[in-house]
Design a protein around this motif. Structure first.
Motif, short mmCIF file in Angstrom:
data_model
loop_
_atom_site.label_atom_id
_atom_site.label_comp_id
_atom_site.label_asym_id
_atom_site.label_seq_id
_atom_site.Cartn_x
_atom_site.Cartn_y
_atom_site.Cartn_z
N LEU A 103 0.90 45.28 -6.30
CA LEU A 103 2.11 44.47 -6.18
C LEU A 103 2.94 44.80 -4.95
O LEU A 103 4.00 44.20 -4.74
CB LEU A 103 2.99 44.65 -7.43
CG LEU A 103 2.39 44.20 -8.77
CD1 LEU A 103 3.39 44.45 -9.89
CD2 LEU A 103 1.98 42.73 -8.73
N LEU A 104 2.47 45.73 -4.13
CA LEU A 104 3.25 46.15 -2.97
C LEU A 104 3.49 45.03 -1.96
O LEU A 104 4.43 45.11 -1.16
CB LEU A 104 2.56 47.33 -2.26
CG LEU A 104 2.68 48.69 -2.96
CD1 LEU A 104 1.84 49.74 -2.25
CD2 LEU A 104 4.15 49.14 -3.03
N ASP A 105 2.67 44.00 -2.00
CA ASP A 105 2.86 42.87 -1.09
C ASP A 105 3.91 41.89 -1.60
O ASP A 105 4.21 40.91 -0.93
CB ASP A 105 1.53 42.13 -0.87
CG ASP A 105 0.55 42.94 -0.04
OD1 ASP A 105 1.02 43.81 0.74
OD2 ASP A 105 -0.67 42.74 -0.18
N ILE A 145 9.42 50.05 -10.28
CA ILE A 145 9.31 48.64 -9.92
C ILE A 145 10.28 48.32 -8.78
O ILE A 145 9.95 47.59 -7.84
CB ILE A 145 9.56 47.74 -11.14
CG1 ILE A 145 8.46 47.95 -12.18
CG2 ILE A 145 9.64 46.26 -10.73
CD1 ILE A 145 8.69 47.22 -13.48
N ALA A 146 11.48 48.90 -8.84
CA ALA A 146 12.46 48.70 -7.76
C ALA A 146 11.93 49.28 -6.45
O ALA A 146 12.15 48.71 -5.37
CB ALA A 146 13.79 49.36 -8.13
N LYS A 150 10.82 47.22 -2.60
CA LYS A 150 11.18 47.57 -1.22
C LYS A 150 9.97 47.56 -0.29
O LYS A 150 10.10 47.79 0.91
CB LYS A 150 11.84 48.94 -1.20
CG LYS A 150 13.15 49.01 -1.96
CD LYS A 150 13.71 50.43 -1.98
CE LYS A 150 14.98 50.52 -2.79
NZ LYS A 150 15.50 51.92 -2.86
N ARG A 151 8.79 47.35 -0.88
CA ARG A 151 7.52 47.27 -0.14
C ARG A 151 7.30 48.52 0.72
O ARG A 151 7.11 48.43 1.94
CB ARG A 151 7.49 46.00 0.70
CG ARG A 151 7.67 44.75 -0.14
CD ARG A 151 7.66 43.49 0.66
NE ARG A 151 6.32 43.18 1.18
CZ ARG A 151 6.00 42.03 1.78
NH1 ARG A 151 6.92 41.10 1.92
NH2 ARG A 151 4.79 41.84 2.23
N PRO A 152 7.31 49.70 0.09
CA PRO A 152 7.08 50.93 0.85
C PRO A 152 5.60 51.09 1.19
O PRO A 152 4.76 50.31 0.72
CB PRO A 152 7.51 52.01 -0.16
CG PRO A 152 7.11 51.42 -1.48
CD PRO A 152 7.41 49.95 -1.36
N ALA A 153 5.29 52.09 1.96
CA ALA A 153 3.89 52.43 2.20
C ALA A 153 3.28 52.90 0.89
O ALA A 153 3.96 53.47 0.03
CB ALA A 153 3.78 53.52 3.26
#
Length: 270
Positions: A103-105, A145-146, A150-153
């Motif tokens: 879900l990082l994208d 989830i928060a 933020k779409r971290p590495a």
């Protein structure tokens, strides 16, 4: 040495001294298990870095044709593996990390899952779970989830999952979600419970406690509770030169890919 000590203590549980020495035996076994877990924890991260799938070949003897053939088959379809610590929580930890990593994208799936996660606490409370008991676990779950929002590495998410408290809180909450779903669908799942236990008893004994291993029923329940598709490759000494693939629920489009070897789950990547 551990086996010899276990045999010695077991022998003392036979005969006239059974009552007292059996207590000694039970305590020694618990202490031995604790030492084993501590040794594993000292050498094995909760989740490893992503590794080339070829590392699996080294885990089995070159002449172990059954496993070598199955690894070759697996290698045709997957490229990488991420190991999980073999502590009885590996299914939930592998699922939790793999799905959040996917879900990082961002996108609509992340929004959908966030809404499901937000509602899940109140659903559990309506089922009789105590708010005070589950609140911290739910908060940690929502914090992760928060973080994903933020779409971290991926390395930052991995670092969070390798923090024992954070990672274990996620495991606990996933166990509670699994238990909640099983108990909501008691009529269906009762047919799969062995030993004359109720679904509630099964959940209290086999789902909610930490370090309890997971089987088909746990995977089906969590998949349905979160509406997330899971594909598991089963690799054992069964006949044939390929792993056995199961998708939960059947016919769905998998979002999480796991490798199962007797008693253990790891994460797979295409």
């Amino acid at each position: 040495m551990a086996a010899e000590e276990s045999d010695r203590l077991q022998s003392e549980c036979d005969g006239e001294t059974r009552g007292v020495n059996c207590l000694t035996y039970d305590e020694a076994i618990i202490a031995q298990q604790d030492r084993i877990q501590q040794e594993i924890a000292g050498h094995t991260p909760l989740l490893s870095d992503r590794l080339d799938l070829s590392v699996l070949y080294q885990e089995y003897a070159p002449d172990d044709q059954i496993y070598q053939d199955k690894i070759k088959d697996l290698h045709r379809r997957y490229t990488y593996i991420r190991r999980t610590r073999p502590d009885g929580n590996c299914f939930y930890r592998a699922f939790g990390y793999s799905y959040l990593e996917a879900l990082l994208d961002g996108g609509s799936e992340l929004e959908r899952f966030k809404e499901v996660a937000l509602r899940s606490k109140e659903e559990l409370i309506r089922q009789g779970f105590t708010e005070f008991t589950i609140e911290d676990f739910h908060n940690t779950f929502m914090d992760l989830i928060a973080l994903v929002e933020k779409r971290p590495a991926a390395s930052e998410l991995l670092a969070a999952f390798n923090e024992q408290t954070v990672s274990d809180y996620v495991v606990v909450y996933l166990r509670l979600l699994t238990s909640g779903h099983l108990q909501r669908e008691t009529v269906f799942y009762q047919h799969f419970i062995e030993g004359g236990r109720s679904v509630k008893e099964f959940c209290q004994q086999e789902v909610e406690p930490m370090c309890k291993e997971s089987d088909h029923i746990h995977i089906i329940a969590l998949s349905q509770a979160l509406n997330v598709s899971i594909q598991v490759e089963y690799m054992d000494r069964g006949e044939g030169g390929s792993t056995v693939t199961h998708v939960f629920p059947e016919g769905s489009d998998p979002q999480v890919f796991l490798l199962y070897r007797p008693g253990h789950y790891d994460i797979l990547y295409k």
